[in-house]
Write an enzyme that holds these catalytic residues in place. Structure first.
Site, PDB file in Angstrom:
ATOM      1  N   ARG A 210       0.837  -1.205   0.000  1.00 18.16           N
ATOM      2  CA  ARG A 210       0.000   0.000   0.000  1.00 18.16           C
ATOM      3  C   ARG A 210       0.873   1.255   0.000  1.00 18.16           C
ATOM      4  NH1 ARG A 210      -4.081  -3.388   2.916  1.00 18.16           N
ATOM      5  NH2 ARG A 210      -2.973  -3.247   4.882  1.00 18.16           N
ATOM      6  N   PHE A 226     -11.336  -3.759  -6.223  1.00 13.66           N
ATOM      7  CA  PHE A 226     -11.399  -4.703  -5.107  1.00 13.66           C
ATOM      8  C   PHE A 226     -10.900  -3.984  -3.851  1.00 13.66           C
ATOM      9  CE2 PHE A 226     -10.460  -6.986  -9.058  1.00 13.66           C
ATOM     10  CZ  PHE A 226     -11.524  -7.870  -9.143  1.00 13.66           C
ATOM     11  N   ASP A 248     -15.886  -1.991  -5.109  1.00 17.88           N
ATOM     12  CA  ASP A 248     -15.955  -3.299  -4.447  1.00 17.88           C
ATOM     13  C   ASP A 248     -17.393  -3.793  -4.557  1.00 17.88           C
ATOM     14  OD1 ASP A 248     -13.940  -4.831  -2.279  1.00 17.88           O
ATOM     15  OD2 ASP A 248     -16.054  -5.357  -2.074  1.00 17.88           O
ATOM     16  N   SER A 249     -17.548  -5.109  -4.594  1.00 15.09           N
ATOM     17  CA  SER A 249     -18.902  -5.663  -4.705  1.00 15.09           C
ATOM     18  C   SER A 249     -19.638  -5.630  -3.366  1.00 15.09           C
ATOM     19  CB  SER A 249     -18.840  -7.100  -5.230  1.00 15.09           C
ATOM     20  OG  SER A 249     -17.991  -7.865  -4.416  1.00 15.09           O
ATOM     21  N   ASP A 298      -6.529  -5.746  -6.859  1.00 12.53           N
ATOM     22  CA  ASP A 298      -6.213  -6.653  -5.745  1.00 12.53           C
ATOM     23  C   ASP A 298      -7.384  -7.612  -5.523  1.00 12.53           C
ATOM     24  OD1 ASP A 298      -5.006  -7.824  -3.548  1.00 12.53           O
ATOM     25  OD2 ASP A 298      -5.642  -6.258  -2.156  1.00 12.53           O
ATOM     26  N   CYS A 338      -3.430 -13.393  -5.091  1.00 11.36           N
ATOM     27  CA  CYS A 338      -3.183 -14.075  -3.811  1.00 11.36           C
ATOM     28  C   CYS A 338      -3.577 -15.546  -3.916  1.00 11.36           C
ATOM     29  CB  CYS A 338      -3.916 -13.375  -2.670  1.00 11.36           C
ATOM     30  SG  CYS A 338      -5.693 -13.334  -2.867  1.00 11.36           S
TER      31      CYS A 338
HETATM   32  N1  SAH Z   1      -7.226  -4.264  -1.428  1.00 12.34           N
HETATM   33  C1  SAH Z   1      -7.915  -4.599  -0.198  1.00 12.34           C
HETATM   34  C2  SAH Z   1      -8.214  -6.087  -0.079  1.00 12.34           C
HETATM   35  C3  SAH Z   1      -9.037  -6.657  -1.213  1.00 12.34           C
HETATM   36  S1  SAH Z   1      -9.760  -8.185  -0.835  1.00 12.34           S
HETATM   37  C4  SAH Z   1      -7.094  -4.078   0.982  1.00 12.34           C
HETATM   38  O1  SAH Z   1      -5.925  -3.697   0.808  1.00 12.34           O
HETATM   39  O2  SAH Z   1      -7.633  -4.037   2.091  1.00 12.34           O
HETATM   40  C5  SAH Z   1     -10.793  -8.498  -2.183  1.00 12.34           C
HETATM   41  C6  SAH Z   1     -12.073  -7.674  -2.225  1.00 12.34           C
HETATM   42  O3  SAH Z   1     -12.699  -7.955  -3.462  1.00 12.34           O
HETATM   43  C7  SAH Z   1     -13.125  -7.960  -1.173  1.00 12.34           C
HETATM   44  O4  SAH Z   1     -13.417  -6.762  -0.487  1.00 12.34           O
HETATM   45  C8  SAH Z   1     -14.372  -8.459  -1.930  1.00 12.34           C
HETATM   46  O5  SAH Z   1     -15.573  -7.915  -1.405  1.00 12.34           O
HETATM   47  C9  SAH Z   1     -14.122  -7.908  -3.284  1.00 12.34           C
HETATM   48  N2  SAH Z   1     -14.676  -8.640  -4.432  1.00 12.34           N
HETATM   49  C10 SAH Z   1     -14.691  -9.967  -4.671  1.00 12.34           C
HETATM   50  N3  SAH Z   1     -15.148 -10.244  -5.909  1.00 12.34           N
HETATM   51  C11 SAH Z   1     -15.440  -9.045  -6.484  1.00 12.34           C
HETATM   52  C12 SAH Z   1     -15.934  -8.650  -7.767  1.00 12.34           C
HETATM   53  N4  SAH Z   1     -16.186  -9.548  -8.694  1.00 12.34           N
HETATM   54  N5  SAH Z   1     -16.089  -7.333  -8.007  1.00 12.34           N
HETATM   55  C13 SAH Z   1     -15.815  -6.419  -7.052  1.00 12.34           C
HETATM   56  N6  SAH Z   1     -15.331  -6.727  -5.837  1.00 12.34           N
HETATM   57  C14 SAH Z   1     -15.145  -8.023  -5.553  1.00 12.34           C
END
Ligand code: SAH
Length: 395
Positions: A210, A226, A248-249, A298, A338
């Site tokens: 980050r 994400f 984010d979803s 991410d 990941c």
């Molecule tokens: N970058 C964040 C962690 C991301 S974790 C950090 O640093 O804290 C992955 C995220 O993707 C989750 O919050 C989940 O809700 C979201 N997610 C999963 N599938 C998704 C999709 N198809 N579209 C949008 N968001 C999604």
């Protein structure tokens, strides 16, 4: 040999001799005694040589996980205590600019199946294997003694427990949970929900990335895909991003991300939010003619195992290709995987293929990985799961 033991098939001792801590069920020739799930067994080669002390689990494809490589070492509370102390001492030696960190990371700390995360004065314990489960009371008592000022909450609800034949278990084990847990990461505050949040509440593994990525945000329009509770975007804002669009979803995650902007006194007017599926949102942004100077991808784990690598590859290619099309010349893309089932090498190939199809030239400026409080043991490559590429558009 009166103790319970696993006798391996001829030749199957090789990986253990190289200190790889797993015994697959297919490597086991026979079982001496009737060890229960989680019991300590000796692992022996076909010729009877001692290889390791390990935790047995008849319900798992991984029939045993190693506690110790030394025949003279006893697997007892004192061993657990030494391992916990060493794990905590290692984190104390790291220059982590946060009061949230992973204190124990399973096999890499000699404690298979044990994860312990600290969020200010709250510890979150996650046990994922029969061996860890068998030592639950001991581990809990040792951790509580070591960090008496902390509450302890159990989040043994990871999906991998099902592969070990273990039901989920969550709940408060010691102390009291504060109404709100606030952590401090590199000058920014975040609220962590250890009860309902993802993983144990926060993505600690991305801490260093980050900061690294935010250094390229100054004066740029940033797209944080994400976003979860907004951490990459918050760091980008603090570093002087012109704007940040977070997607984010999860509506809950986006609401928390918005609260984080206010909590840190950052400029809400520079923020835009979308509760949406990233796969679709990227296409809509392209149709709308939007462009960004820094894009973060991410996504969640697309492939927990190698068997799912193909499907995951299609997912990674799609989001990377569509993100690249939104990148201004001279812009930056920080893209992550990941998925344990996708190697760093394969991930780079997928991203290279996406760049070719998107018609952009990208220069690899840095390889990124999980923060060092999630250590990687060379003998246990499975412990390395988070990989990222920091790319600069050069055409
Ligand atoms: N970058 C964040 C962690 C991301 S974790 C950090 O640093 O804290 C992955 C995220 O993707 C989750 O919050 C989940 O809700 C979201 N997610 C999963 N599938 C998704 C999709 N198809 N579209 C949008 N968001 C999604």
């Amino acid at each position: 040999m009166s103790e319970p033991a696993l006798i391996l098939k001829p030749g199957r001792e090789k990986s253990l001799k190289r200190r790889h801590p797993w015994v697959y069920d297919g490597a086991v020739e026979r079982i001496l005694g009737e060890p229960a799930a989680g019991a300590t067994v000796a692992v022996r080669s076909a010729s009877g040589d001692f290889l390791a002390w390990a935790a047995y689990n008849p319900a798992s494809r991984i029939a045993a996980r190693v506690w110790s490589w030394h025949e003279a070492e006893v697997v007892d509370a004192a061993l657990m205590s030494r391992r916990i102390d060493a794990a905590i001492a290692y984190r104390a030696s790291l220059p982590i600019d946060s009061d949230a960190k992973r204190l124990i990371y399973g096999e890499a700390d000699g404690l298979p199946g044990v994860v312990l995360d600290r969020y200010a004065d709250v510890l979150v314990l996650q046990l994922t294997t029969a061996g860890a489960e068998a030592w639950r009371e001991t581990l809990l008592a040792l951790i509580a003694k070591r960090l008496p000022q902390c509450a302890i909450y159990e989040r043994s609800d990871a999906e991998v427990r099902a592969l070990e034949g273990l039901p989920p278990r969550v709940g408060l084990l010691a102390g009291r949970l504060p109404e709100v847990i606030t952590i401090h990461e590199a000058g920014l505050k975040f609220e962590v929900d250890v009860v309902r949040g993802h993983k144990t509440g926060f993505y600690l593994d991305q801490r260093d990335n980050r900061r690294c990525v935010a250094a390229f945000a100054t004066g740029r329009d940033v797209l944080n895909c994400f976003a979860y509770t907004g951490a990459f975007g918050l760091h980008a804002l603090a570093a002087g991003a012109r704007s940040v669009l977070s997607i984010d979803s999860s509506a809950e995650a986006i609401a928390q991300a918005q609260a984080h902007v206010a909590l840190n006194g950052l400029d809400a007017e520079r923020c835009e939010w979308q509760v949406a599926d990233v796969f679709q949102a990227l296409r809509r942004l392209r149709d709308a003619g939007r462009r960004f100077g820094l894009i973060i991808l991410d996504p969640p784990k697309f492939a927990p195992t190698h068997q799912m690598a193909d499907k995951a590859a299609r997912g990674y290619k799609d989001i990377n290709l569509n993100a690249m099309k939104l990148l201004v010349p001279g812009g930056w893309l920080a893209t992550f995987s990941c998925s344990g089932g996708v190697s760093a090498e394969l991930f780079q190939k997928i991203v290279a293929g996406a760049a070719w199809d998107a018609g952009v030239r990208l220069r690899l400026r840095a390889r990124l990985r999980q923060a060092p409080d999630h250590p990687i043991d060379l003998d246990y490559p499975e412990g390395e799961y988070l990989k990222g590429l920091l790319l600069e558009r050069v055409d």
